[in-house]
Design an enzyme around this catalytic site. Sequence first.
Site, PDB file in Angstrom:
ATOM      1  N   PHE A 128     -48.433  95.279 -88.814  1.00  0.00           N
ATOM      2  CA  PHE A 128     -47.998  93.882 -88.771  1.00  0.00           C
ATOM      3  C   PHE A 128     -46.502  93.883 -88.423  1.00  0.00           C
ATOM      4  O   PHE A 128     -45.722  94.613 -89.037  1.00  0.00           O
ATOM      5  CB  PHE A 128     -48.248  93.228 -90.130  1.00  0.00           C
ATOM      6  CG  PHE A 128     -48.068  91.736 -90.120  1.00  0.00           C
ATOM      7  CD1 PHE A 128     -49.139  90.901 -89.858  1.00  0.00           C
ATOM      8  CD2 PHE A 128     -46.828  91.162 -90.361  1.00  0.00           C
ATOM      9  CE1 PHE A 128     -48.979  89.524 -89.841  1.00  0.00           C
ATOM     10  CE2 PHE A 128     -46.661  89.788 -90.344  1.00  0.00           C
ATOM     11  CZ  PHE A 128     -47.738  88.965 -90.085  1.00  0.00           C
ATOM     12  N   ASP A 199     -49.015  98.267 -97.839  1.00  0.00           N
ATOM     13  CA  ASP A 199     -49.046  96.821 -97.672  1.00  0.00           C
ATOM     14  C   ASP A 199     -50.479  96.368 -97.927  1.00  0.00           C
ATOM     15  O   ASP A 199     -51.407  96.768 -97.205  1.00  0.00           O
ATOM     16  CB  ASP A 199     -48.581  96.437 -96.265  1.00  0.00           C
ATOM     17  CG  ASP A 199     -48.396  94.931 -96.107  1.00  0.00           C
ATOM     18  OD1 ASP A 199     -49.131  94.175 -96.769  1.00  0.00           O
ATOM     19  OD2 ASP A 199     -47.535  94.518 -95.302  1.00  0.00           O
ATOM     20  N   TYR A 224     -50.575  84.317-100.350  1.00  0.00           N
ATOM     21  CA  TYR A 224     -51.199  83.117 -99.766  1.00  0.00           C
ATOM     22  C   TYR A 224     -52.458  83.401 -98.967  1.00  0.00           C
ATOM     23  O   TYR A 224     -53.044  82.500 -98.401  1.00  0.00           O
ATOM     24  CB  TYR A 224     -50.187  82.368 -98.886  1.00  0.00           C
ATOM     25  CG  TYR A 224     -49.462  83.239 -97.872  1.00  0.00           C
ATOM     26  CD1 TYR A 224     -50.084  83.637 -96.698  1.00  0.00           C
ATOM     27  CD2 TYR A 224     -48.166  83.673 -98.104  1.00  0.00           C
ATOM     28  CE1 TYR A 224     -49.421  84.445 -95.790  1.00  0.00           C
ATOM     29  CE2 TYR A 224     -47.497  84.479 -97.198  1.00  0.00           C
ATOM     30  CZ  TYR A 224     -48.133  84.862 -96.039  1.00  0.00           C
ATOM     31  OH  TYR A 224     -47.489  85.669 -95.150  1.00  0.00           O
ATOM     32  N   LYS A 225     -52.890  84.667 -98.887  1.00  0.00           N
ATOM     33  CA  LYS A 225     -54.110  84.979 -98.127  1.00  0.00           C
ATOM     34  C   LYS A 225     -55.304  84.924 -99.077  1.00  0.00           C
ATOM     35  O   LYS A 225     -55.647  83.853 -99.559  1.00  0.00           O
ATOM     36  CB  LYS A 225     -53.928  86.326 -97.431  1.00  0.00           C
ATOM     37  CG  LYS A 225     -52.874  86.211 -96.319  1.00  0.00           C
ATOM     38  CD  LYS A 225     -52.490  87.528 -95.683  1.00  0.00           C
ATOM     39  CE  LYS A 225     -51.456  87.275 -94.577  1.00  0.00           C
ATOM     40  NZ  LYS A 225     -50.741  88.481 -94.165  1.00  0.00           N
ATOM     41  N   ARG A 372     -60.058  86.393 -84.616  1.00  0.00           N
ATOM     42  CA  ARG A 372     -60.174  86.969 -85.946  1.00  0.00           C
ATOM     43  C   ARG A 372     -60.934  85.994 -86.845  1.00  0.00           C
ATOM     44  O   ARG A 372     -60.577  84.823 -86.930  1.00  0.00           O
ATOM     45  CB  ARG A 372     -58.767  87.197 -86.477  1.00  0.00           C
ATOM     46  CG  ARG A 372     -58.625  88.252 -87.489  1.00  0.00           C
ATOM     47  CD  ARG A 372     -57.170  88.481 -87.800  1.00  0.00           C
ATOM     48  NE  ARG A 372     -56.512  87.290 -88.316  1.00  0.00           N
ATOM     49  CZ  ARG A 372     -55.410  87.327 -89.068  1.00  0.00           C
ATOM     50  NH1 ARG A 372     -54.860  88.461 -89.382  1.00  0.00           N
ATOM     51  NH2 ARG A 372     -54.854  86.213 -89.492  1.00  0.00           N
TER      52      ARG A 372
END
Length: 413
Positions: A128, A199, A224-225, A372
Site C-alpha cells: 500500500f 500492517d 475504519y475497514k 475489488r
Amino acid sequence: MTDTMFANDVAARDAADPLAHFRERFHLRDGLIYLDGNSLGALPKATGERLARVVADEWGEGLITSWLGASWSTAPRRIGDKIARLLGANPGEIVASDSTSVNIFKALTAALSLRHERSVILSEATNFPTDVYMMQGIEAFSGGRVKAMTVAPDAVVDALSEDVAVLLLTQVHYKSGRVRDMAAITRRAHEVGALVVWDLSHSAGAIPVDLNGANADFAIGCGYKYLNGGPGAPAYLFAAARHHAATPVLSGWFGHARPFAFEEDYDPAAGIERFQCGTPPVLGLAALEVGVDLLLEADMAELRRKSLALGDLFIERMAPLCDAYGFTLASVAEHAARGSQVAYAHPQGYQIVQALKEFDVIADFRAPDILRFGLTPLYLGYGDVVEAVARLERVCATRAWDKPQYHERAAVT
Ligand SMILES: *Cc1c(COP(=O)(O)O)cnc(C)c1O
C-alpha cells in the site's frame, strides 16, 4: 442444478447462516449491495446513539471532568485491549491512536531504535503506497543513514539480510487480497536479526490473526475497514511486551509516564502507553469502540468460514463473466492465501465500477485495472453475492459502463 434449485440452495444457506442476524445491527439502505467494507466499513446502528451520548452527556455536561469521569483518558488502552482479542495479542500490547500512516512511522522508528547498527527498512514495491511513502520519509529525515528498500513481492524473503533492521509487510495485500504467512516470514526475519512490522489493515476483523503465536514484533492497522470504526477512525499499534523499551520517536506528552505532572523532560511510560503521542480523539474512539464491540460478539472461526464461502460463491458466479466479458481473477483462489475480498482485472475496470453504482452495487477500483469486491460476513449474505454478480452481468451485457462521464477519473476511487 436448475436455476430454481440454485436459488433455493442460496436461500437455504442464508437461512442457516449463524451470522445472518448481525446484518440488522448495521444501517444499510434496502437494495444496496455494499462490497466495499474493506475500504470503509458500514455504520453500526449503535454508533449514532453512542456518539450522541458522548457529545451530549460526556462533553456537553461533563466537560473536562469526563477525562476521568467518562474514562476518556484510558480509552486508547481500553479499546486496544479489545482489539488485542481479535489479533492474538495480550492486554497491554495494543493502543488505539492516530492514523495508520502515523503508526507506521512510530512502529518503524521504534524498531529502528532496537536495531541501531542496521540501516535498511525493507518492503515490497507493491505494498500500500502510504507504507512505502512513510519509509521514504524516514530515509529522507535520516539524512541517508536509513535506506528505504523495496523489492518485488516474491523477492522479499530472499532480500532479508543482516543489513535489514526492519521488514514492513502487509499481511493481506490491499489489491489482490493475498495472505502472507505471518509466522513463517517473522521466523525468517528473526533468523537474520531483523524485526518485522505487520500492517493488518485488511486482516483485523477479516481473518483470524495470532500475533503472539507468530512471535510478531510490531503491528499496525486501520480502524475504519473491517472494524467498522467510521471514516478516519483511529488506528492501532501493537508492540510485543518484549519491545516496550523501544524509544518512541513521536515523544508526545500522552506517551509520558506522568503526562499531568507537566515535567520538563520526556520520560516515556513503561508500557504500551509510550506509543501514544497527543490527546486521544475521543469522538473517533467512541465510534471505533462500537465497531470493535460488535465484532467481538461474532465467532472469528465462523466469520472466516463464511468469508471464504462467500468468496468461493463469488468466484463460481464470476466464471461465465470471465469467459464472456474478459475479467481475470486477480486473487488467489486457494483458501489459505485469500483474504476477505476477491479482485478481478479488467481493462475497463474503472468504468465498470462506476456503472455498477447505477445498479446499486458499491465496489471499488484500484489502479491500473483492478476491481475489488470486499466480502464482509457480518452484513453480507449469499443471496447478495449472487445478486451482485447478476447486476455486474447486466452492466456488461448492456455496456452501461461505456458512457462519457465514466471515462473521466474522479479524485477518489
Ligand atoms: C487502508 C490502508 C492504509 C491507510 O492508512 P491511513 O493512514 O489510515 O490512511 C495503510 N496501509 C494499508 C495496507 C491499508 O490497506
